[in-house]
Write a protein that holds these residues in place. Structure first.
Motif, short mmCIF file in Angstrom:
data_model
loop_
_atom_site.label_atom_id
_atom_site.label_comp_id
_atom_site.label_asym_id
_atom_site.label_seq_id
_atom_site.Cartn_x
_atom_site.Cartn_y
_atom_site.Cartn_z
N SER A 15 0.92 -1.29 -0.10
CA SER A 15 0.04 0.04 0.13
C SER A 15 0.73 1.32 0.09
O SER A 15 0.50 2.41 -0.50
CB SER A 15 -0.96 0.06 1.17
OG SER A 15 -0.32 0.18 2.36
N ILE A 128 -0.25 -2.95 -5.54
CA ILE A 128 -1.49 -3.29 -4.81
C ILE A 128 -2.68 -2.87 -5.70
O ILE A 128 -2.71 -1.88 -6.72
CB ILE A 128 -1.80 -2.53 -3.56
CG1 ILE A 128 -2.76 -3.01 -2.87
CG2 ILE A 128 -1.96 -1.25 -3.84
CD1 ILE A 128 -2.98 -2.46 -1.18
N ARG A 130 -6.56 -1.58 -6.26
CA ARG A 130 -7.43 -1.02 -5.43
C ARG A 130 -8.55 -0.94 -6.42
O ARG A 130 -8.59 -0.94 -7.33
CB ARG A 130 -6.93 0.28 -5.23
CG ARG A 130 -5.74 0.51 -4.15
CD ARG A 130 -5.51 1.66 -3.86
NE ARG A 130 -4.28 2.03 -2.78
CZ ARG A 130 -4.19 1.72 -1.53
NH1 ARG A 130 -5.35 1.24 -0.78
NH2 ARG A 130 -3.27 1.49 -0.95
#
Length: 183
Positions: A15, A128, A130
């Protein structure tokens, strides 16, 4: 295990990433490899949109517009796409087909996203994926220039892995829990 299995088992979500990011030219062979995902009828029902620089700020503005936010809430939403210097929007492109339903075409695009995240990780980048309600926002769709037959699945946030990062570590799953057999 094979080198491939070891690489997949080592994948983590990050993140927090550094400002470093792969160039457009570095992305091309990874996109080509991810495009080898299983694809019924070879429809290639996907595309990837590269967002850097001001495109990330426009995406933040679309988040704010969608939420009709103001003040500190608007600032927080506008900053979300700035967490990484490179975002890759994953778009499912539905094509009319008697053989391949829309949901199956979406799974191909999802498969491309996952393979791309594995390839980016293997190349040394932090990634990551999202998602969220913004993927269905009219303002966000407009900002990405999506057509009526396109659906935004989410964004891969890509950047350098910070020194000493242990982020994203997960325990291994118990495969017996997820693998069943029929006699």
């Amino acid at each position: 295990m094979s080198a491939l299995a070891d690489a997949v088992a080592a994948r983590r979500s990050y993140s927090r990433v550094t400002e470093a990011a792969p160039s457009h030219d570095e992305l091309l062979p990874l996109i080509a490899a991810a495009g080898r995902v299983a694809d019924h009828s070879s429809l290639h029902p996907w595309r990837v949109i590269e967002l850097r620089g001001s495109a990330r700020r426009r995406l933040g503005a679309a988040f704010v517009k969608d939420a009709r936010a103001s003040g500190s809430e608007a600032e927080k939403l506008a900053a979300k796409p700035l967490r990484s210097s490179l975002l890759l929007a994953i778009v499912a492109v539905r094509t009319a087909s008697d053989k391949v339903p829309g949901w199956e075409q979406d799974t191909v695009a999802s498969g491309v996203a996952h393979l791309l995240s594995l390839l980016l990780h293997d190349a040394g980048w932090g990634v990551i994926w999202r998602t969220g309600h913004q993927t269905r926002s009219k303002a966000v769709h407009t900002m990405h220039g999506l057509k009526k037959n396109e659906r935004l699945l989410g964004w891969l946030y890509v950047g350098g892995i910070p020194d000493g990062s242990k982020e994203g570590h997960r325990k291994a799953i118990d495969p017996e829990r997820y693998l069943t057999a029929l006699d």
